[in-house]
Design an enzyme around this catalytic site. Structure first.
Site, PDB file in Angstrom:
ATOM      1  N   ARG A 126      31.413 -30.021   5.125  1.00 40.25           N
ATOM      2  CA  ARG A 126      31.978 -28.804   5.730  1.00 40.25           C
ATOM      3  C   ARG A 126      33.240 -28.317   5.031  1.00 40.25           C
ATOM      4  O   ARG A 126      34.019 -27.571   5.603  1.00 40.25           O
ATOM      5  CB  ARG A 126      32.228 -28.994   7.230  1.00 40.25           C
ATOM      6  CG  ARG A 126      30.967 -29.285   8.028  1.00 40.25           C
ATOM      7  CD  ARG A 126      31.202 -29.228   9.519  1.00 40.25           C
ATOM      8  NE  ARG A 126      29.957 -29.388  10.237  1.00 40.25           N
ATOM      9  CZ  ARG A 126      29.471 -30.558  10.648  1.00 40.25           C
ATOM     10  NH1 ARG A 126      30.143 -31.673  10.383  1.00 40.25           N
ATOM     11  NH2 ARG A 126      28.343 -30.623  11.299  1.00 40.25           N
ATOM     12  N   LYS A 148      35.208 -15.923  -3.590  1.00 42.96           N
ATOM     13  CA  LYS A 148      33.761 -15.785  -3.426  1.00 42.96           C
ATOM     14  C   LYS A 148      33.040 -16.906  -4.160  1.00 42.96           C
ATOM     15  O   LYS A 148      33.343 -17.199  -5.308  1.00 42.96           O
ATOM     16  CB  LYS A 148      33.287 -14.436  -3.964  1.00 42.96           C
ATOM     17  CG  LYS A 148      33.506 -13.261  -3.038  1.00 42.96           C
ATOM     18  CD  LYS A 148      32.796 -12.041  -3.605  1.00 42.96           C
ATOM     19  CE  LYS A 148      32.905 -10.850  -2.684  1.00 42.96           C
ATOM     20  NZ  LYS A 148      32.194  -9.672  -3.219  1.00 42.96           N
ATOM     21  N   GLU A 190      34.946  -6.291 -17.085  1.00 42.53           N
ATOM     22  CA  GLU A 190      35.600  -6.518 -15.796  1.00 42.53           C
ATOM     23  C   GLU A 190      37.048  -6.043 -15.832  1.00 42.53           C
ATOM     24  O   GLU A 190      37.560  -5.500 -14.847  1.00 42.53           O
ATOM     25  CB  GLU A 190      35.533  -8.006 -15.432  1.00 42.53           C
ATOM     26  CG  GLU A 190      35.754  -8.302 -13.972  1.00 42.53           C
ATOM     27  CD  GLU A 190      34.628  -7.805 -13.074  1.00 42.53           C
ATOM     28  OE1 GLU A 190      34.911  -7.523 -11.903  1.00 42.53           O
ATOM     29  OE2 GLU A 190      33.472  -7.685 -13.551  1.00 42.53           O
ATOM     30  N   LYS A 232      43.303  -7.900  -8.544  1.00 42.86           N
ATOM     31  CA  LYS A 232      42.305  -8.472  -7.642  1.00 42.86           C
ATOM     32  C   LYS A 232      42.964  -9.159  -6.456  1.00 42.86           C
ATOM     33  O   LYS A 232      42.489  -9.041  -5.317  1.00 42.86           O
ATOM     34  CB  LYS A 232      41.398  -9.454  -8.381  1.00 42.86           C
ATOM     35  CG  LYS A 232      40.299  -9.978  -7.463  1.00 42.86           C
ATOM     36  CD  LYS A 232      39.198 -10.695  -8.178  1.00 42.86           C
ATOM     37  CE  LYS A 232      38.086 -11.036  -7.193  1.00 42.86           C
ATOM     38  NZ  LYS A 232      36.988 -11.795  -7.835  1.00 42.86           N
ATOM     39  N   GLU A 242      35.694  -8.998   2.735  1.00 42.71           N
ATOM     40  CA  GLU A 242      34.942  -7.781   2.447  1.00 42.71           C
ATOM     41  C   GLU A 242      34.409  -7.144   3.729  1.00 42.71           C
ATOM     42  O   GLU A 242      33.281  -6.663   3.806  1.00 42.71           O
ATOM     43  CB  GLU A 242      33.779  -8.081   1.490  1.00 42.71           C
ATOM     44  CG  GLU A 242      33.347  -6.880   0.653  1.00 42.71           C
ATOM     45  CD  GLU A 242      32.335  -7.240  -0.413  1.00 42.71           C
ATOM     46  OE1 GLU A 242      31.203  -7.604  -0.063  1.00 42.71           O
ATOM     47  OE2 GLU A 242      32.689  -7.175  -1.598  1.00 42.71           O
ATOM     48  N   ARG A 247      37.780  -4.221  -0.202  1.00 43.93           N
ATOM     49  CA  ARG A 247      37.357  -5.121  -1.282  1.00 43.93           C
ATOM     50  C   ARG A 247      36.118  -4.603  -2.006  1.00 43.93           C
ATOM     51  O   ARG A 247      35.838  -5.000  -3.137  1.00 43.93           O
ATOM     52  CB  ARG A 247      37.114  -6.521  -0.707  1.00 43.93           C
ATOM     53  CG  ARG A 247      36.844  -7.578  -1.782  1.00 43.93           C
ATOM     54  CD  ARG A 247      36.941  -8.974  -1.231  1.00 43.93           C
ATOM     55  NE  ARG A 247      36.641  -9.973  -2.255  1.00 43.93           N
ATOM     56  CZ  ARG A 247      36.937 -11.256  -2.161  1.00 43.93           C
ATOM     57  NH1 ARG A 247      37.564 -11.709  -1.090  1.00 43.93           N
ATOM     58  NH2 ARG A 247      36.618 -12.103  -3.121  1.00 43.93           N
ATOM     59  N   ASN A 251      33.263  -3.754  -6.466  1.00 39.64           N
ATOM     60  CA  ASN A 251      31.858  -3.607  -6.836  1.00 39.64           C
ATOM     61  C   ASN A 251      31.607  -2.396  -7.727  1.00 39.64           C
ATOM     62  O   ASN A 251      30.452  -2.069  -8.008  1.00 39.64           O
ATOM     63  CB  ASN A 251      30.984  -3.487  -5.576  1.00 39.64           C
ATOM     64  CG  ASN A 251      30.939  -4.774  -4.779  1.00 39.64           C
ATOM     65  OD1 ASN A 251      30.977  -5.862  -5.343  1.00 39.64           O
ATOM     66  ND2 ASN A 251      30.875  -4.651  -3.466  1.00 39.64           N
ATOM     67  N   HIS A 254      28.736  -2.192 -10.190  1.00 42.07           N
ATOM     68  CA  HIS A 254      27.808  -3.281  -9.912  1.00 42.07           C
ATOM     69  C   HIS A 254      26.513  -2.814  -9.248  1.00 42.07           C
ATOM     70  O   HIS A 254      25.521  -3.538  -9.263  1.00 42.07           O
ATOM     71  CB  HIS A 254      28.480  -4.345  -9.035  1.00 42.07           C
ATOM     72  CG  HIS A 254      29.493  -5.165  -9.754  1.00 42.07           C
ATOM     73  ND1 HIS A 254      30.620  -4.613 -10.333  1.00 42.07           N
ATOM     74  CD2 HIS A 254      29.564  -6.501 -10.000  1.00 42.07           C
ATOM     75  CE1 HIS A 254      31.337  -5.579 -10.894  1.00 42.07           C
ATOM     76  NE2 HIS A 254      30.718  -6.720 -10.712  1.00 42.07           N
ATOM     77  N   HIS A 258      23.739  -4.596 -11.158  1.00 38.98           N
ATOM     78  CA  HIS A 258      22.904  -5.683 -10.640  1.00 38.98           C
ATOM     79  C   HIS A 258      21.423  -5.326 -10.722  1.00 38.98           C
ATOM     80  O   HIS A 258      20.579  -6.197 -10.980  1.00 38.98           O
ATOM     81  CB  HIS A 258      23.287  -6.006  -9.195  1.00 38.98           C
ATOM     82  CG  HIS A 258      24.475  -6.902  -9.078  1.00 38.98           C
ATOM     83  ND1 HIS A 258      25.041  -7.234  -7.867  1.00 38.98           N
ATOM     84  CD2 HIS A 258      25.204  -7.554 -10.011  1.00 38.98           C
ATOM     85  CE1 HIS A 258      26.074  -8.038  -8.063  1.00 38.98           C
ATOM     86  NE2 HIS A 258      26.186  -8.242  -9.359  1.00 38.98           N
ATOM     87  N   HIS A 271      26.277  -9.826 -17.942  1.00 38.01           N
ATOM     88  CA  HIS A 271      26.732  -9.195 -16.707  1.00 38.01           C
ATOM     89  C   HIS A 271      27.674  -8.038 -17.024  1.00 38.01           C
ATOM     90  O   HIS A 271      27.579  -6.959 -16.429  1.00 38.01           O
ATOM     91  CB  HIS A 271      27.433 -10.238 -15.835  1.00 38.01           C
ATOM     92  CG  HIS A 271      28.025  -9.684 -14.578  1.00 38.01           C
ATOM     93  ND1 HIS A 271      27.257  -9.172 -13.556  1.00 38.01           N
ATOM     94  CD2 HIS A 271      29.316  -9.547 -14.185  1.00 38.01           C
ATOM     95  CE1 HIS A 271      28.050  -8.746 -12.580  1.00 38.01           C
ATOM     96  NE2 HIS A 271      29.300  -8.962 -12.938  1.00 38.01           N
TER      97      HIS A 271
END
Length: 369
Positions: A126, A148, A190, A232, A242, A247, A251, A254, A258, A271
């Protein structure tokens, strides 16, 4: 000379991001200075088959010198490793090593390793403590900061994951010397995304520094990483999970990016190359929907070109791209959401009708003919 950026996120312990050419050599000593790690006895280095021969021993020696009992797990390099199956193998290996809740996981590698090891750390028993030691430009400016973690499913990227802030981030810029050009430009995309969303000051600094960054000059590299981390960290501090929409500016590029990765096949394009293509598309969509100027579109195109990120000579059926966008986790109620720029430092989050998206995808596909 190392640069230190402090990340302060409400409800979380603050953490340092140390940026410098020999940061890895002081990894263990710096970790001992973090309250959450001061009494830890065990450290598990998770890395991949590309990074391990280069930097695993340095990391483990630094950890051992600081009194950590060290183990390591090496996973195969590549996007396919970011899976539930490999995460399960990590959990089993951690249990076989008899690691307890007082251990620390050190993610040594690029974004795949950082996301995978972070996910394992956030779920094993956990949750155990996580340290990020990114070795690619992309992971230094993006995935190592903000918390993330995640793994991919066949249906899309990062569909399973958690939020897990690291206790410390060690960005050794010396590791970038071995980075292939494809991965270098991935990080540059980025940085460009951050500059466009952040401010005129960052954007025009990057325009001036683009040649130096493309040439990997030390000063420009460290400055670009620090500026990106500050940007960031500020965004994440406003919207840790998010949930408030802030936030989601991260993206930018993206949504189409993606979809390109999914349809072309993971790894066909980096990417960063896919995100850069998504930025070009979003800027043109922004010109129609939120008033972005033609000068902005051109300035962004020129910046991406200068950073070694030309437009892709690839397209796909618009309907297939739209379907991939709808299956992305950023979609809401069957609507595709775009981060659309009005100008540098000004953006809107907009649900865009399918018909409008298809019209622009048709134009995008025709531009590739």
């Amino acid at each position: 000379m190392a640069t230190k950026v402090i990340v302060n996120i409400p409800g979380e312990e603050s953490y340092d991001v140390r940026i410098g050419a020999s940061a890895l050599d002081s990894l263990g000593r710096r970790m001992r200075g973090v309250p959450a790690l001061g009494q830890a006895e065990r450290a598990l280095v998770v890395t991949d088959s590309n990074v391990a021969p280069l930097y695993r021993d340095r990391a483990k020696e630094s950890l051992a010198a600081a009194g950590f009992r060290t183990s390591d797990i090496v996973v195969p390099a590549g996007e396919d490793t970011k899976s539930v199956e490999v995460a399960g193998e990590l959990w089993e290996a951690m249990a076989q090593l008899k690691l307890g809740r007082d251990c620390v996981v050190v993610a040594l590698g690029g974004g795949v390793v950082g996301d995978l090891a972070g996910f394992a750390a956030s779920t094993y028993m956990r949750g155990v403590t996580l340290v990020q030691a990114p070795t690619t430009l992309l992971s230094m400016v993006d995935s190592s900061v903000g918390g993330k973690t995640g793994v991919n499913l066949a249906a899309g990227k990062n569909l399973v994951g958690t939020f897990k802030q690291p206790a410390y981030v060690c960005a050794d810029t010396g590791t970038l010397a071995t980075l292939p050009e494809r991965e270098w430009t991935c990080g540059c995309a980025e940085i460009a995304k951050s500059a466009v969303i952040d401010s005129d000051e960052f954007f025009f600094w990057l325009v001036d520094a683009a040649d130096a960054l493309a040439a990997r000059e030390d000063g420009a590299v460290s400055e670009a990483i620090a500026r990106s981390v500050v940007f960031k960290a500020d965004v994440v501090a406003q919207d840790k999970t998010e949930s408030r929409g802030v936030r989601e500016c991260l993206n930018y590029g993206h949504t189409l990016g993606h979809a390109v990765e999914t349809l072309a096949g993971y790894g066909t394009f980096s990417h960063g190359a896919a995100v850069a293509e998504g930025m070009r598309f979003a800027a043109r969509l922004g010109a129609e929907l939120v008033g972005a100027s033609a000068d902005f579109v051109t300035a962004q195109d020129d910046l991406l070109d200068a950073l070694g990120l030309p437009a892709l000579a690839w397209s796909a059926e618009p309907a297939a791209l739209l379907d991939a966008m709808k299956r992305d986790k950023k979609a809401r109620r069957g609507q595709v959401r775009f981060v659309l720029p009005r100008d540098v430092g000004a953006w809107e989050l907009l649900d865009v009708d399918d018909a409008v998206i298809l019209e622009h995808l048709d134009a995008w596909a025709r531009s590739k003919e």
